[in-house]
Design an enzyme around this catalytic site. Structure first.
Site, mmCIF file in Angstrom:
data_model
loop_
_atom_site.group_PDB
_atom_site.id
_atom_site.type_symbol
_atom_site.label_atom_id
_atom_site.label_comp_id
_atom_site.label_asym_id
_atom_site.label_seq_id
_atom_site.Cartn_x
_atom_site.Cartn_y
_atom_site.Cartn_z
ATOM 1 N N LYS A 81 0.850 -1.206 0.000
ATOM 2 C CA LYS A 81 0.000 0.000 0.000
ATOM 3 C C LYS A 81 0.882 1.252 0.000
ATOM 4 O O LYS A 81 1.840 1.341 0.768
ATOM 5 C CB LYS A 81 -0.914 -0.027 1.229
ATOM 6 C CG LYS A 81 -1.970 1.070 1.254
ATOM 7 C CD LYS A 81 -2.875 0.902 2.477
ATOM 8 C CE LYS A 81 -3.995 1.941 2.507
ATOM 9 N NZ LYS A 81 -4.875 1.747 3.681
ATOM 10 N N SER A 156 -9.830 1.639 2.740
ATOM 11 C CA SER A 156 -8.931 2.357 1.857
ATOM 12 C C SER A 156 -7.880 1.491 1.165
ATOM 13 O O SER A 156 -7.300 1.925 0.170
ATOM 14 C CB SER A 156 -8.207 3.437 2.656
ATOM 15 O OG SER A 156 -7.349 2.846 3.620
ATOM 16 N N SER A 180 -10.042 -0.501 7.041
ATOM 17 C CA SER A 180 -9.436 -0.348 5.719
ATOM 18 C C SER A 180 -8.691 -1.560 5.161
ATOM 19 O O SER A 180 -8.312 -1.568 3.989
ATOM 20 C CB SER A 180 -8.485 0.849 5.719
ATOM 21 O OG SER A 180 -9.209 2.043 5.565
#
Lengths: 495, 98, 498
Positions: A81, A156, A180
């Site tokens: 990420k 996210s 997330s």
């Protein structure tokens, strides 16, 4: 061969590479090709690291040939990420304000992944500064769900979830502040684990809400997730909030089964707001656990319903302070102004997206004179109440079971204009962040529309071994096929 | 609670955001709605419940007073939008340090 | 708005109507090896931005870890000031935008500081006063910006350049109660606090260099009242002298306003040393809403009682105690003891006494020659390059007649200049005082021959006329002649006949 390599789990790849059946370079190249094939439709990555990944893989192969020691994830491709700092490699957090920013240091997690010889194939898309539940808040365009590219992958960590689901990589690193990791895992049909707060170092994780943020693994199998968590967990002197004791053994009990285990079904959550497909998935999980010998009983978390309210005060408050550093002075975007004050205000207006501004504003307001007690302090008290609820529940249960998200993947744009509706996606995930406890989302089949449904398992602090053990048993019993299929899935790209 | 445009501008000044009038108006509505929802926290949390700022009662995580290498100055300045004589450039500062 | 006050204009009657109420906030930059929350070195003089890392640059993702050394220094100061050490203290974030501050928040302590409730004694011409210490808390320093195109001032600058070497250096903020009543007391308080900090060795505490900084809160109230008046905060006082001047100015300014029936505005004012006045600081109202909240990146500091007690047991002697030892123990006059302690020379004196020197003699050398030398060389007396043993040796050399007082001064200066111990200097320069009358006889005779008029006056019974003759002998012997022996020789040579 290439397709077989991308469909393999990390455990299978490690075995094959260890046995000399395949080289790390081949494994990595196969995944890079897969990324090239799917990326146009998915946009899971903000940056694909072809060359460094192949160089790292070649180094793993050379060291293996030379008989040198290798890390626990040697040669396994991983999607990272883009909110974890990578020295010299752009780290954007999905924000214009950090476009082009190259950190001068590696996050502890990144250093540990390198030490484990995991090969980072790219940095994945996310909601800006991890603020969002759909990855639509990325300044660089949304990621699409591999199961249906008209739908969001969740967020996210939507980029990492989509990458793992699309077989771009067997492993992904996500971060979870209010769900997330778990919510996109649920929406993309993969396994996602938010560890106990402090189990994984936050050093180099660009902060959203410091008292809630955790880094965790995403994978297509529970064992892979356990393996990845094991590689990054453990104390870090650079993070004051990192737990001091060594990480628990995550693999030892994995296959011990759940016979006799007490599972609490979070009861009040069954009733409201849950999509029928999610309810059905949860029922499948309950039946499977009972078949396996677990005892399932209803429990109540009376204050969990206040979690969203507390979360949307605490997280924005911390974020408003954490994001003050983006001022156009030391790094990132600068929009010129006649004075420093004007330059900073313009930079922040141009550099932050709507959701980030919204949360910075909420948080600034919640902390400001005259409001602190009513908002931030009260939210911290709700946090205490939720922790007490969990403690009471664990007096009679070993783990808790519930839905991960109220619904399955929703169409792009469906909730983007209604912030509160978007926030309510986190209703089931937020309590574990507030309590600092571990929670895991596991696929439990598909809804009528052919979209994955996730169920959530929760455990007390440092209960990861139990959590993983239950998930492993459930995974075997539910036998979920993680291959995205359907007219608009990423698989269609290859057809 | 419903926020006024003036309150939104005040918060924006605190947060150092140069908002357009349209942004102020949009945020006024959104923030009012979100805060109205968030005010639920006042319903359950009574004063006898201690606030939790940290999930675990850690204390005394201290570092020995031993130096570690600093960054080379070129790395420190590498991300600077503008630098001059090994320092970070900023435009004229209007407000003095509190 | 601004009156043109002058201390001299205040009439006695006016002065008696209003009582100044003063509290000080003092920042002490700690001399730990590393910064408050990262491992960057704190040494001065580094090239710009060479003492920075991801943490003190506020790079995304970096996290603070508190420096145990700084916490220990804070506890030691708290103990020295008689404070209670909080069993559970926290770090908060103080949020405001300023380019010197890398994160745009300062990590500080807010409602639960490390130390609370102590005090110290100040002595002035007006007598002795106990000044309460409200709190001592830990925080981090900011970077430093230099303003380009305005001769270094923030106003009118074209742009500014920021160096973050200082960002994150540990600070202790010592907040006093509003117990001070005059500029003189404020100076005495700061002097005493500086002496305590230096005695603890936790900071070099130099106001001129900014390692000790002082803000003053000043208000006036009618004599006899207990309610406080509107207070004004004064910043930018870089010496004891400017602290005194600024407070005096502000007291007179506020008195002028109040006497004219005008209100005092609550504000922060900047002391301009050159202009000799304070002026309001430009700031926006909203930046004073600091939005304090507990820093979620840091955990509480809960000093173990055993740790605190060990630190208490290891505290050095405090200046007040040292002073009474110098006066009551060693017999020095109070004023001299005060001077020595505040100059940081008490240790040297005690070392010299321990090495066999008479305390009075050593004290005189220190308060005269050593302080003069330090002032001339811009050296902080506490850093005077002299050991107690060397001072004792010098005192011995003078006492046993090896050196005259004048030679002693010369030798001491050489010792301070780094030319060796007094004994070595005497040997190297061949400076032994000549007391042997046979060796001095020729020089005495030459002096008489060369100064017949002076010799004649002495012969005529004017003993004062011997001076030029002694001087001539001293010159002829390079200062080594023992003046007492020379006097005796001259007097016997020039004794009135009969």
């Amino acid at each position: 061969m290439t397709a077989a390599l991308t469909r393999a789990t990390a455990v299978e790849l490690l075995a094959a590479m260890g046995a000399g059946e395949v080289a790390a370079v081949e494994v990595v190249r196969a995944h890079l090709e897969r990324i090239a094939a799917t990326e146009e439709r998915l946009h899971a990555f903000l940056r694909v690291l072809d060359e460094p990944a192949l160089a790292h893989a070649a180094d793993v192969d050379r060291r293996r040939a030379a008989g040198e020691p290798l890390g626990a994830l040697a040669g396994v491709p991983l999607a990272l990420k883009d909110i974890l700092c990578t020295a010299g490699v752009p780290t954007t957090c999905g924000s214009r304000i950090l476009e082009g920013y190259r950190p001068p240091y590696d996050a502890t997690v990144v250093a540990r992944l390198r030490a484990a010889d995991a090969v980072v194939v790219g940095k994945t898309n996310l909601d800006e500064f991890a603020m969002g539940s759909s990855t639509e808040n990325s300044a660089f365009g949304p990621t699409r769900n591999p199961w249906d590219t008209s739908r969001v992958p969740g967020g996210s960590s939507g980029g990492s979830a989509a990458a793992v689901a699309a077989f771009d990589a067997p492993l992904g690193i996500g971060t979870d502040t209010g769900g997330s990791i778990r919510q996109p895992a649920a929406l993309c049909g993969v396994v996602g684990l938010k560890p106990t707060y402090g189990l994984v170092s936050r050093y180099g994780l660009v902060a959203f809400a410091s008292s809630l943020d955790q880094v965790g693994p995403m994978a297509r199998t529970v064992t892979d997730a356990a393996l990845l968590l094991g590689a990054v967990a453990g104390p870090d002197p650079m993070d004051s909030t990192s737990l001091q004791e060594p990480a628990p053994d995550l693999l030892g009990d994995l296959d011990r089964g759940v016979d006799g285990l007490r599972v609490g079904l979070v009861a009040e959550e069954i009733e409201d707001g849950m999509a029928p497909g999610v309810r059905a998935g949860l029922a499948r999980a309950v039946e499977a656990l009972e078949r396996l010998g677990a005892k399932v009983a209803d429990v109540r978390l009376p204050h969990a319903g206040y979690g969203i309210a507390a979360y949307y005060l605490i997280a924005p408050s911390e974020a408003s302070s954490n994001l003050s550093r983006y001022d156009g002075v030391r790094y990132g975007l600068r929009v010129d102004g006649a004075t420093t004050e004007e330059m900073t205000a313009r930079t922040r207006d141009a550099g932050f997206g709507d959701e980030v501004k919204r949360r910075v504003m909420i948080g600034t307001h919640a902390l400001s004179a005259g409001y602190y007690d009513a908002y931030y302090a009260q939210a911290q008290r709700v946090r205490t109440l939720i922790m007490r609820d969990f403690a009471a529940a664990y007096e009679s249960c070993d783990v808790l079971l519930g839905p991960t998200s109220p619904g399955t993947a929703f169409p792009l744009g469906a909730k983007i204009d209604d912030p509160l509706a978007m926030y309510l996606n986190d209703v089931y995930t937020v309590p574990s962040n507030l309590a600092g406890a571990p929670a895991l989302s596991l696929p439990a089949g598909l809804d009528d529309g052919g979209l994955p449904v996730g169920v959530q398992l929760m455990a007390p602090a440092l209960g990861e071994p139990t959590l993983l053990r239950v998930a492993r048993a459930l995974e075997a019993e539910l036998a979920f096929d993680p291959t995205p299929r359907g007219a608009r899935s990423s698989e269609e790209v290859r057809a | 609670m419903a926020l006024s445009s003036e309150q939104v501008r005040h918060v924006a000044a605190l947060a150092r955001l140069a908002l357009t009038d349209d942004e102020v108006e949009a945020l006024r509505e959104e923030l009012s709605q979100i805060l109205a929802y968030a005010e639920q926290v006042g319903e359950v949390a009574t004063d006898d419940v201690p606030p939790t700022s940290h999930p675990f009662p850690l204390a005394n995580v201290l570092r020995a007073d031993d130096p570690r290498p600093s960054l080379p100055v070129t790395d420190a300045l590498a991300g600077a939008p503008r630098a001059e004589r090994d320092r970070f450039h900023v435009p004229r500062i209007v407000v003095e340090q509190p | 708005m601004t009156t043109a006050p002058g201390a001299a204009e205040a009439t006695a009657e006016q002065a008696e109507r209003w009582e100044p109420v003063i509290g000080l906030e003092v920042h002490v930059e700690l001399s730990t090896r590393t910064k408050m929350f990262c491992g960057c070195a704190t040494d001065f003089g580094g090239a710009p931005n060479t003492r920075t890392c991801p943490v003190c640059l506020g790079q995304p993702g970096s996290l603070p870890v508190a420096n145990a050394g700084a916490v220990e220094y804070g506890i030691r100061l708290g103990l020295a000031l008689g404070c209670r050490i909080a069993p559970d203290s926290r770090f908060h974030r103080k949020n405001y935008f300023y380019p010197d501050m890398p994160k745009n928040y300062q990590i500080s302590q807010y409602d639960v500081p490390l130390c609370v409730g102590g005090g110290l004694e100040v002595v002035t011409g007006a007598g002795r006063r106990h000044v309460g210490i409200t709190r001592v808390h830990m925080e981090e320093d900011t970077g430093k910006s230099s303003h380009v195109g305005s001769g270094g001032r923030i106003h009118g600058a074209d742009h500014s350049l920021v160096d973050y070497n200082r960002a994150g250096i540990p600070l202790l903020e010592v907040v006093s109660e509003p117990d001070l009543r005059s500029a003189e007391e404020a100076r005495a308080y700061l002097t005493e606090l500086r002496a305590i900090v230096r005695t603890l060795g936790i900071s070099d505490a130099k106001l001129e260099e900014g390692s000790m900084r002082c803000d003053a809160n000043v208000s006036l109230r009618p004599v006899g009242h207990t309610v406080f008046g509107t207070r004004v905060e004064i910043k930018n006082m870089n010496s004891l002298r400017s602290l005194g001047r600024a407070i005096l100015y502000e007291v007179v300014r506020q008195r002028g306003l109040l006497d004219a029936g005008e209100p005092v505005v609550q504000e922060t004012r900047h002391w301009d040393e050159d202009a000799g006045r304070t002026s309001p600081l430009r700031r926006k109202e909203e930046i004073t809403d600091y939005r304090y909240f507990p820093d979620p990146d840091l955990v509480p500091v809960m000093p173990a009682p055993e740790w605190v007690e060990r630190l208490r047991a290891d505290l050095p002697e405090m200046p007040g105690v040292t002073r009474s030892r110098l006066t009551e123990g060693l017999g020095l006059p109070a004023e001299q003891a005060h001077t020595l302690v505040h100059a940081g020379l008490a240790g040297l004196l005690q070392d010299a006494a321990a090495a066999g020197s008479g305390p009075a003699e050593a004290a005189n050398w220190l308060t005269n020659e050593v302080l003069t030398w330090c002032a001339e060389h811009g050296v902080d007396p506490a850093d005077a390059p002299l050991t107690g043993a060397a001072l004792a040796e010098l005192v011995g050399l003078v006492a046993d007649g090896t050196l005259s007082a004048r030679l002693g001064r010369s030798v001491l200066v050489d010792a301070l200049d780094g030319r060796g111990t007094p004994g070595r200097i005497v040997a190297a320069r061949g400076l032994r005082q000549i007391s042997d009358s046979d060796r001095l006889a020729a020089a005495v005779d030459e002096a008489i021959a060369a100064n017949p008029e002076a010799a004649a006056r002495v012969r005529e019974g004017n003993p004062k006329a011997v001076g030029p003759l002694v001087g001539a002998v001293m010159r002829a012997t390079g200062g080594q002649a023992n003046p007492r022996v020379v006097n005796e020789l001259l007097r016997s040579r020039l004794a009135a006949p009969g």
